[in-house]
Design an enzyme around this catalytic site. Structure first.
Site, mmCIF file in Angstrom:
data_model
loop_
_atom_site.group_PDB
_atom_site.id
_atom_site.type_symbol
_atom_site.label_atom_id
_atom_site.label_comp_id
_atom_site.label_asym_id
_atom_site.label_seq_id
_atom_site.Cartn_x
_atom_site.Cartn_y
_atom_site.Cartn_z
ATOM 1 N N CYS A 108 0.628 -1.355 -0.375
ATOM 2 C CA CYS A 108 -0.349 0.422 0.071
ATOM 3 C C CYS A 108 1.090 1.287 0.337
ATOM 4 C CB CYS A 108 -0.681 0.309 1.541
ATOM 5 S SG CYS A 108 -1.847 -0.981 0.869
ATOM 6 N N HIS A 242 -3.923 6.711 3.382
ATOM 7 C CA HIS A 242 -4.288 5.218 2.165
ATOM 8 C C HIS A 242 -5.355 4.850 2.921
ATOM 9 C CE1 HIS A 242 -4.564 0.933 1.322
ATOM 10 N NE2 HIS A 242 -3.673 0.696 2.725
ATOM 11 N N ASN A 272 -10.353 -0.364 -0.212
ATOM 12 C CA ASN A 272 -9.053 -0.442 -0.183
ATOM 13 C C ASN A 272 -7.828 -0.867 -1.986
ATOM 14 O OD1 ASN A 272 -6.326 -1.037 0.245
ATOM 15 N ND2 ASN A 272 -6.762 -1.256 2.098
#
Ligand code: COA
Length: 315
Positions: A108, A242, A272
Site C-alpha cells: 500500500c 491510504h 482499499n
C-alpha cells in the site's frame, strides 16, 4: 521534484455491499459501520495493464508531456497476471515509453516509496521527468469466501508525473518487517527436484493488529515528515491517507486533532486499492479543484511488509 500531472482509471464493474450479501454471510450495515465502504470497482473483463496505461496517459496529458519526455518509469504493483516481465514493461509498451522501467512491490505505501526513489534520481541529476503508475488488483488476492478480507478491497490505477522543482519537500519511508500480519502464498511451477510442500493460499491478514499498527505508524510518519520541515499538523491543508478503512483514517484524524474537511476520502466507493489508493485519491480531488497553489498536502500509507511511508508536498 514536483507533481505536474495526475491520472487514474477504474474498472467499470461496481460491486455494492448488497451484491456481497448475496453470497457472503455479511451485511451492508456491518461493512459500512466497520469500514466505511459502500461499493468498490472490481476487475471483470479488463486487464490491469489497460488501467495502468489509461492512468498513465491521463497523467501525461495533464502534465502536457509526451511519452518521449519521460526519463524513468516506476510501476508499483503487488499482483498481476504476469510473473515476467514486470507490469511496468507491459504498461510502458502500451504507453510508448522508451525509458528505463522498474517495478516495486511495496504494497500500500508503494506510491510514496516510488516518490522516494524518484526523488533520489532527481537529486542525483539523472532525470528531468519521471512517471509513476500504481496499478493494483487486490480483489484477485483474497478468497471471496472470506468475509473478513474480501469486502475491504477494490481495484484501480493511479499515476503521477514528476518534474524538477521544489514541490515534494520531505519523504519518510520505513519498515517494521513482520510478514505474518498480511501475506499470501502462491506456489511456483513444480520441478522434479522440489521436495517441500507448497500450497497456494489467498490473502491472510490479522485485521485487528494491522488496524492498530496503521494508526500508530501513520501518526509517527506524519509527525516525522512535518518535523523535518519545521512544521506542525496545523500547517497542513490536506491529509491524503491510504484508504484502507474509514475507521483507520478517523483514528488518525482524531489523534492528530484535525477537522474532518482536511481529510478528503473516497474509500466509500473504492475500498482499499493498495498502492493505487493515494494517487487515485490525489487525482480525484485534484480534478474536483480542491487543491490550490501553495497548499501543503501530507500523504501517509501503510501495509503489508509491514511497510509505511509519508510525504509532505507543497502544491
Ligand atoms: N461481515 C459480517 N461480520 C464480519 C465480517 C463481515 N464482512 N468480517 C468479520 N466479521 C465478524 C467476525 O467474524 C467477528 O465475529 P465474531 O465476533 O463472531 O468472531 C466480528 O465480525 C468482529 O470481527 P473483528 O475482526 O474483530 O472486526 P473488526 O472491528 O476488527 O473489523 C476489519 C475487521 C478487517 C474490518 C478491521 O480489523 C480492519 O479494517 N483492519 C485493518 C485491515 C486493513 O486495512 N488491511 C489492509 C491494510 S493496508
Amino acid at each position: 521534484m514536483r507533481i505536474i500531472g495526475t491520472g487514474s482509471a477504474l474498472p467499470k464493474k461496481v460491486v455494492e455491499n448488497a451484491d456481497l450479501e448475496r453470497f457472503l454471510d455479511t451485511s451492508d450495515e456491518w461493512i459500512v459501520t466497520r469500514t466505511g465502504i459502500r461499493s468498490r470497482h472490481v476487475i471483470s473483463d479488463e486487464r490491469l495493464e489497460d488501467l495502468g496505461r489509461d492512468a498513465a496517459q491521463k497523467a501525461l496529458a495533464d502534465a502536457g508531456l509526451a511519452p518521449g519526455d519521460i526519463d524513468l518509469f516506476i510501476c508499483s504493483n503487488v499482483v498481476n497476471e504476469y510473473m515476467t516481465p514486470g507490469l511496468g514493461c507491459i504498461i510502458a509498451a502500451a504507453v510508448g515509453l522508451q525509458c528505463p522501467s522498474m517495478d516495486i512491490n511495496c504494497a500500500c505505501p508503494g506510491f510514496i516509496y516510488a516518490l522516494d526513489i524518484a526523488d533520489s534520481y532527481f537529486r542525483a541529476g539523472k532525470v528531468r521527468n519521471v512517471l509513476v503508475v500504481c496499478a493494483e488488483e487486490p480483489t484477485r488476492m483474497t478468497s471471496w469466501q472470506d468475509r473478513a478480507t474480501c469486502v475491504l478491497f477494490g481495484d484501480g490505477a493511479g499515476a503521477a508525473v514528476l518534474t524538477e522543482g521544489e514541490g515534494v519537500r520531505s519523504i519518510r519511508i520505513s519498515a517494521r518487517p513482520d510478514p505474518e500480519k498480511i501475506w499470501q502464498f502462491r506456489p511456483l511451477e513444480p520441478t522434479p527436484f522440489v521436495t517441500k510442500t507448497e500450497v497456494g493460499l489467498p490473502l491472510q491478514m490479522n485485521g485487528r493488529e494491522v488496524f492498530r499498527f496503521a494508526v500508530t505508524a501513520s501518526i509517527e510518519d506524519i509527525q516525522a515528515v512535518l518535523a523535518k520541515e519545521g512544521l506542525t499538523v496545523g500547517d497542513v491543508d490536506y491529509f491524503l491517507i491510504h484508504q484502507a478503512n474509514l475507521r483507520i483514517v478517523e483514528g488518525i484524524r482524531q489523534r492528530l486533532g484535525v477537522p474532518e474537511e482536511k481529510f478528503p476520502c473516497n474509500i466509500q466507493d473504492h475500498g482499499n486499492s493498495s498502492s493505487a489508493s493515494c494517487p487515485i485519491l490525489l487525482d480525484e480531488y485534484k480534478r474536483k479543484g480542491l487543491f490550490k497553489k501553495g497548499d501543503k498536502l501530507v500523504f501517509s500509507a501503510f501495509g503489508a511488509g509491514l511497510l509505511t511511508a509519508a510525504a509532505l508536498v507543497e502544491w
